[in-house]
Motif scaffolding. Structure first.
Motif, short mmCIF file in Angstrom:
data_model
loop_
_atom_site.label_atom_id
_atom_site.label_comp_id
_atom_site.label_asym_id
_atom_site.label_seq_id
_atom_site.Cartn_x
_atom_site.Cartn_y
_atom_site.Cartn_z
N VAL A 78 0.86 -1.18 0.00
CA VAL A 78 0.00 0.00 0.00
C VAL A 78 0.90 1.23 0.00
CG1 VAL A 78 -1.80 1.26 1.23
CG2 VAL A 78 -1.77 -1.24 1.30
N VAL A 79 0.66 2.15 -0.94
CA VAL A 79 1.46 3.37 -1.01
C VAL A 79 0.57 4.57 -0.71
CG1 VAL A 79 3.16 2.43 -2.60
CG2 VAL A 79 1.12 3.53 -3.51
N GLY A 80 1.13 5.55 0.00
CA GLY A 80 0.33 6.72 0.35
C GLY A 80 1.19 7.85 0.88
N ILE A 81 0.54 8.92 1.30
CA ILE A 81 1.26 10.12 1.74
C ILE A 81 0.67 10.70 3.03
CG2 ILE A 81 2.10 10.77 -0.55
CD1 ILE A 81 -0.75 12.71 0.95
N ILE A 82 1.49 11.47 3.71
CA ILE A 82 1.07 12.28 4.84
C ILE A 82 1.63 13.67 4.64
CG2 ILE A 82 1.09 12.56 7.35
CD1 ILE A 82 1.94 9.62 7.56
N TYR A 83 0.79 14.69 4.77
CA TYR A 83 1.26 16.08 4.78
C TYR A 83 1.50 16.47 6.23
CZ TYR A 83 0.21 17.11 -0.15
OH TYR A 83 0.21 17.13 -1.52
N ARG A 84 2.72 16.90 6.52
CA ARG A 84 3.04 17.28 7.89
C ARG A 84 2.17 18.44 8.38
NH1 ARG A 84 7.92 15.42 9.98
NH2 ARG A 84 9.33 14.39 8.51
N GLU B 174 -15.31 10.15 4.88
CA GLU B 174 -14.67 10.18 6.20
C GLU B 174 -13.27 10.80 6.12
OE1 GLU B 174 -14.11 9.91 10.19
OE2 GLU B 174 -15.96 9.66 9.05
N VAL B 175 -12.62 10.62 5.00
CA VAL B 175 -11.29 11.21 4.78
C VAL B 175 -11.43 12.58 4.11
CG1 VAL B 175 -9.11 10.98 3.54
CG2 VAL B 175 -10.13 8.99 4.65
N ARG B 176 -12.17 12.63 3.02
CA ARG B 176 -12.27 13.85 2.23
C ARG B 176 -12.82 15.02 3.02
NH1 ARG B 176 -16.21 16.61 -0.26
NH2 ARG B 176 -15.78 17.66 -2.25
N ASP B 177 -13.86 14.81 3.82
CA ASP B 177 -14.52 15.91 4.51
C ASP B 177 -13.63 16.56 5.57
OD1 ASP B 177 -16.69 15.43 2.95
OD2 ASP B 177 -17.90 14.48 4.50
N TYR B 178 -12.61 15.85 6.00
CA TYR B 178 -11.66 16.42 6.96
C TYR B 178 -10.46 17.05 6.27
CZ TYR B 178 -14.26 13.87 10.56
OH TYR B 178 -15.24 13.40 11.39
N ILE B 179 -9.89 16.33 5.32
CA ILE B 179 -8.63 16.78 4.72
C ILE B 179 -8.82 17.96 3.78
CG2 ILE B 179 -6.77 16.10 3.17
CD1 ILE B 179 -6.90 13.33 4.32
N LEU B 180 -9.85 17.92 2.94
CA LEU B 180 -10.00 18.95 1.91
C LEU B 180 -10.15 20.35 2.50
CD1 LEU B 180 -10.07 19.63 -1.05
CD2 LEU B 180 -12.52 19.06 -1.09
N PRO B 181 -11.02 20.60 3.47
CA PRO B 181 -11.11 21.96 4.01
C PRO B 181 -9.81 22.43 4.66
CG PRO B 181 -12.45 20.44 5.31
CD PRO B 181 -12.05 19.72 4.07
N VAL B 182 -9.10 21.51 5.30
CA VAL B 182 -7.81 21.87 5.91
C VAL B 182 -6.80 22.25 4.84
CG1 VAL B 182 -5.86 20.99 7.24
CG2 VAL B 182 -8.20 20.55 8.01
N LEU B 183 -6.78 21.51 3.74
CA LEU B 183 -5.89 21.85 2.64
C LEU B 183 -6.23 23.21 2.06
CD1 LEU B 183 -5.54 18.44 0.74
CD2 LEU B 183 -3.68 19.76 1.76
N TYR B 184 -7.52 23.46 1.86
CA TYR B 184 -7.93 24.78 1.34
C TYR B 184 -7.42 25.89 2.26
CZ TYR B 184 -11.13 23.31 -2.41
OH TYR B 184 -11.66 22.83 -3.59
N TYR B 185 -7.62 25.73 3.55
CA TYR B 185 -7.18 26.76 4.49
C TYR B 185 -5.67 26.96 4.45
CZ TYR B 185 -5.43 28.80 8.74
OH TYR B 185 -4.71 29.58 9.61
N LEU B 186 -4.93 25.87 4.54
CA LEU B 186 -3.47 25.96 4.61
C LEU B 186 -2.86 26.56 3.35
CD1 LEU B 186 -2.59 22.55 6.30
CD2 LEU B 186 -2.33 24.82 7.30
N TYR B 187 -3.55 26.39 2.23
CA TYR B 187 -2.99 26.89 0.97
C TYR B 187 -3.76 28.08 0.43
CZ TYR B 187 0.15 23.03 1.47
OH TYR B 187 1.12 22.19 1.97
N GLY B 188 -4.31 28.88 1.39
CA GLY B 188 -4.75 30.24 1.06
C GLY B 188 -6.16 30.43 0.60
#
Length: 232
Positions: free
Chosen positions: A59-65, A156-170
């Motif tokens: 299984v391959v994947g990523i984590i954004y610090r 369960e993943v998308r609803d948490y990660i996507l808004p955080v990504l939007y915020y962090l990247y402006g």
């Protein structure tokens, strides 16, 4: 199989080191890009009820610090040691291969591991590397989540990660809209009006409105996220 598995992990450690991956104690292999994105190669294991056998599913994947760091403030129970924590988005290698199906490699107690381990390692690098690079591009990551390109990733993943990504990247405005859309969608997962109509006929004691677990589990994150944005 203990000795065989030890040989597998050591072989993979040497093989993946050529590509900048380092072995962790959970027998996964990581490398960091741009100081922020951890690319992870891990494995699920199974025996299928067979003796002296182990099946490995890469299984391959990523984590954004930066995402993980903010999630620690907004959600409970996440592991702060992110190098030992499973990837936030991942994919079994078989679904990245041309055949596009779940694939495992079988190892037995009496067979030398090298041929199968090398075949597995080559497949991981050949088909997993481009996926890891794609997920490591934050613009591509946001686009893929927003457009459901990664259809295997559940809400369960998308609803948490996507808004955080939007915020962090402006894009705080889109972060808010994404959360509200998720709240609306989860609210509509139970047809309240239909239950109320049935209650009008049969009575509230006979017909009870079930709890909306999808919404209830999400709201603590929503409330913390709203408060976090209001304080900025």
């Amino acid at each position: 199989m203990k000795e065989q598995k030890k040989k597998i992990w050591l072989f993979l450690e040497e093989y993946f080191s050529q590509y900048g991956f380092k072995r962790r104690k959970q027998n996964n292999y990581i490398r960091t890009t741009d100081g922020n994105v951890i690319q992870d190669i891990g494995f699920t294991t199974a025996t299928r009820g067979e003796k002296h056998v182990v099946y490995l599913n890469p299984v391959v994947g990523i984590i954004y610090r930066d995402v993980d760091k903010l999630m620690l403030q907004l959600r409970d129970g996440l592991n702060p040691n992110i190098e030992d924590y499973g990837p936030m988005i991942c994919r079994s290698i078989g679904y990245l291969m041309p055949e596009h199906y779940f694939k495992e490699w079988k190892f037995t107690k009496d067979k030398d591991i090298r041929e199968d381990a090398e075949d597995m390692a080559k497949a991981i690098i050949e088909y997993g590397s481009s996926y890891l690079e794609e997920l490591s591009d934050v613009d591509q990551m946001i686009y893929g989540l927003a457009t459901s390109k990664y259809s295997y990733i559940g809400s369960e993943v998308r609803d948490y990660i996507l808004p955080v990504l939007y915020y962090l990247y402006g894009n705080s405005e889109q972060a808010v809209l994404t959360v509200e859309e998720a709240v609306t969608r989860r609210s509509n997962s139970i047809n309240i009006e239909e239950y109320k109509a049935l209650q009008a006929i049969y009575g509230e004691d006979a017909i009870q409105i079930p709890p909306n677990k999808a919404l209830d589990s999400y709201m603590p994150f929503v409330e913390k996220f709203r408060k976090f944005l209001a304080e900025k």
